[in-house]
Design a protein around this motif. Structure first.
Motif, PDB file in Angstrom:
ATOM      1  N   ARG A  31       0.831  -1.205   0.000  1.00 33.49           N
ATOM      2  CA  ARG A  31       0.000   0.000   0.000  1.00 33.49           C
ATOM      3  C   ARG A  31       0.869   1.259   0.000  1.00 33.49           C
ATOM      4  O   ARG A  31       0.585   2.226  -0.713  1.00 33.49           O
ATOM      5  CB  ARG A  31      -0.927   0.002   1.225  1.00 33.49           C
ATOM      6  N   ASP A  34       2.413   1.600  -3.452  1.00 29.87           N
ATOM      7  CA  ASP A  34       1.387   1.998  -4.423  1.00 29.87           C
ATOM      8  C   ASP A  34       1.027   3.470  -4.270  1.00 29.87           C
ATOM      9  O   ASP A  34       0.861   4.190  -5.260  1.00 29.87           O
ATOM     10  CB  ASP A  34       0.129   1.138  -4.264  1.00 29.87           C
ATOM     11  N   GLU A  35       0.913   3.938  -3.013  1.00 30.10           N
ATOM     12  CA  GLU A  35       0.570   5.338  -2.775  1.00 30.10           C
ATOM     13  C   GLU A  35       1.714   6.253  -3.214  1.00 30.10           C
ATOM     14  O   GLU A  35       1.487   7.311  -3.817  1.00 30.10           O
ATOM     15  CB  GLU A  35       0.256   5.546  -1.291  1.00 30.10           C
ATOM     16  N   ARG A  38       1.623   6.515  -6.898  1.00 30.45           N
ATOM     17  CA  ARG A  38       0.540   7.398  -7.342  1.00 30.45           C
ATOM     18  C   ARG A  38       0.936   8.867  -7.202  1.00 30.45           C
ATOM     19  O   ARG A  38       0.732   9.677  -8.117  1.00 30.45           O
ATOM     20  CB  ARG A  38      -0.728   7.119  -6.528  1.00 30.45           C
ATOM     21  N   ILE A  39       1.539   9.222  -6.060  1.00 29.35           N
ATOM     22  CA  ILE A  39       1.937  10.609  -5.821  1.00 29.35           C
ATOM     23  C   ILE A  39       3.002  11.047  -6.830  1.00 29.35           C
ATOM     24  O   ILE A  39       2.930  12.140  -7.413  1.00 29.35           O
ATOM     25  CB  ILE A  39       2.465  10.763  -4.384  1.00 29.35           C
ATOM     26  N   LEU A  41       3.724   9.771  -9.850  1.00 30.06           N
ATOM     27  CA  LEU A  41       3.194   9.863 -11.212  1.00 30.06           C
ATOM     28  C   LEU A  41       2.256  11.058 -11.368  1.00 30.06           C
ATOM     29  O   LEU A  41       2.222  11.704 -12.428  1.00 30.06           O
ATOM     30  CB  LEU A  41       2.461   8.568 -11.582  1.00 30.06           C
ATOM     31  N   THR A  42       1.501  11.385 -10.307  1.00 31.89           N
ATOM     32  CA  THR A  42       0.624  12.549 -10.354  1.00 31.89           C
ATOM     33  C   THR A  42       1.425  13.834 -10.526  1.00 31.89           C
ATOM     34  O   THR A  42       1.069  14.718 -11.303  1.00 31.89           O
ATOM     35  CB  THR A  42      -0.232  12.637  -9.073  1.00 31.89           C
ATOM     36  N   ASP A  45       2.632  13.941 -14.063  1.00 31.38           N
ATOM     37  CA  ASP A  45       1.510  14.261 -14.956  1.00 31.38           C
ATOM     38  C   ASP A  45       1.160  15.743 -14.886  1.00 31.38           C
ATOM     39  O   ASP A  45       0.843  16.372 -15.906  1.00 31.38           O
ATOM     40  CB  ASP A  45       0.278  13.420 -14.588  1.00 31.38           C
TER      41      ASP A  45
END
Length: 336
Positions: A31, A34-35, A38-39, A41-42, A45
């Motif tokens: 977890r 994964d978090e 996400r942070i 890649l965000t 982006d």
């Protein structure tokens, strides 16, 4: 019997509890990763979106300038009729506008933060290296049980050369001039360790790269050493346990019972690890490169001193001259 049954239930309960706790920790790690992914890649982006918007704005500036120039070309006749001085002044102004627009919209002025991207990639690589250095976690555990294994040259078959340090065994086609001893194997290409153990947990590793035939295992001192009896071979009697590798195939042996390990066919390892839990009655063989399970024997209670044992095998038509080399099991093998 009731107390033993209660003990069995307690062991099962404790084992399941530990498994549940470890499983939850792995789920927590997943977890967190994964978090973090996400942070990261965000953020990338978001920056990408900002760069795209900036490029679109610059393209729009160029488009408006092009429209204006087209309009001015359409009105060329009117400019020509004017005084030449006026035409020169407006032409200079147009050139200035074009120059300024080209300057502020040059593609080289729009750049990603490459340093930041390199830093992110570097940090990610470091995180990966850290994780790799810690897993498999069983490797870290077994390394704490690393045994100092020294081969006993007085037990080695005469066609084996044992290194002065007792850390390698090499097959030779020449019968060595060695003294005959009751402990020496005279038919099978075996050698056992000088020291045995009767308690605790032991782990050792052997380099097997470049070999097409070998046997590794554990044995009681009572293993037969003379003659052509099948029991002299590792794993063929009740006194020893071994894994054999021959031309790409793995086989586990104990008490003369053969276990063909077909799922490992064709797989090669650089090192083989052997783990033994004396109180647990457990003998495990692993591909030490990745701690891949090869085979485990659940033997119950050991009844005598255990010695490490190995067989480097014959030349196997010229493919098996390399030695079996005992390695320092307290440290991981270098990554090539």
């Amino acid at each position: 019997m009731k107390r033993l049954a209660a003990k069995q239930e307690e062991i099962t309960k404790n084992t399941n509890a530990v498994k549940d706790k470890i499983r939850k920790k792995y789920e927590d790690m997943k977890r967190i990763l994964d978090e973090d992914l996400r942070i990261t890649l965000t953020q990338l982006d978001t920056e990408h979106e900002a760069m795209e918007k900036l490029v679109e704005e610059r393209m729009e500036d160029c488009y408006h300038l092009t429209q204006e120039l087209n309009q001015e070309l359409d009105n060329l006749d009117a400019y020509v009729k004017k005084d030449t001085q006026d035409v020169d002044i407006e032409s200079a102004e147009t050139e200035k506008r074009i120059s300024e627009t080209l300057k502020v919209t040059h593609p080289d002025l729009i750049q990603m933060d490459e340093f930041k991207n390199e830093q992110l990639l570097s940090l990610t690589i470091n995180l990966l290296l850290l994780i790799r250095s810690q897993v498999p976690v069983t490797k870290k555990l077994f390394q704490s049980y690393a045994a100092d294994v020294v081969l006993d040259a007085d037990t080695a078959h005469p066609k084996l050369i044992i290194s002065p340090k007792g850390d390698s065994a090499t097959y030779t086609g020449t019968w060595q001039d060695v003294p005959e001893t009751p402990s020496r194997f005279d038919n099978t290409l075996n050698v056992v360790s000088q020291q045995g153990f009767t308690k605790g947990r032991q782990y050792w590793e052997v380099e097997v790269s470049g070999k097409s035939y070998w046997e590794l295992g554990l044995t009681y001192p009572s293993i037969p050493r003379k003659g052509r009896k099948e029991d002299c071979w590792l794993g063929r009697g009740k006194e020893s346990w071994c894994v054999e590798y021959f031309n790409g195939d793995y086989t586990a042996w104990h008490g003369g019972v053969q276990h063909e390990l077909t799922l490992l066919a064709g797989k090669q390892f650089t090192r083989i690890g052997v783990y033994c839990s004396f109180p647990g009655g457990l003998v495990c063989f692993l591909g030490a490169d990745t701690m891949t399970p090869i085979h485990c024997f659940c033997t119950g209670t050991f009844t005598d001193t255990l010695h490490q044992a190995l067989c480097p095998g014959h030349d196997n038509e010229g493919t098996n001259w390399k030695p079996l080399q005992i390695r320092d099991a307290s440290r991981s093998a270098p990554v090539l």
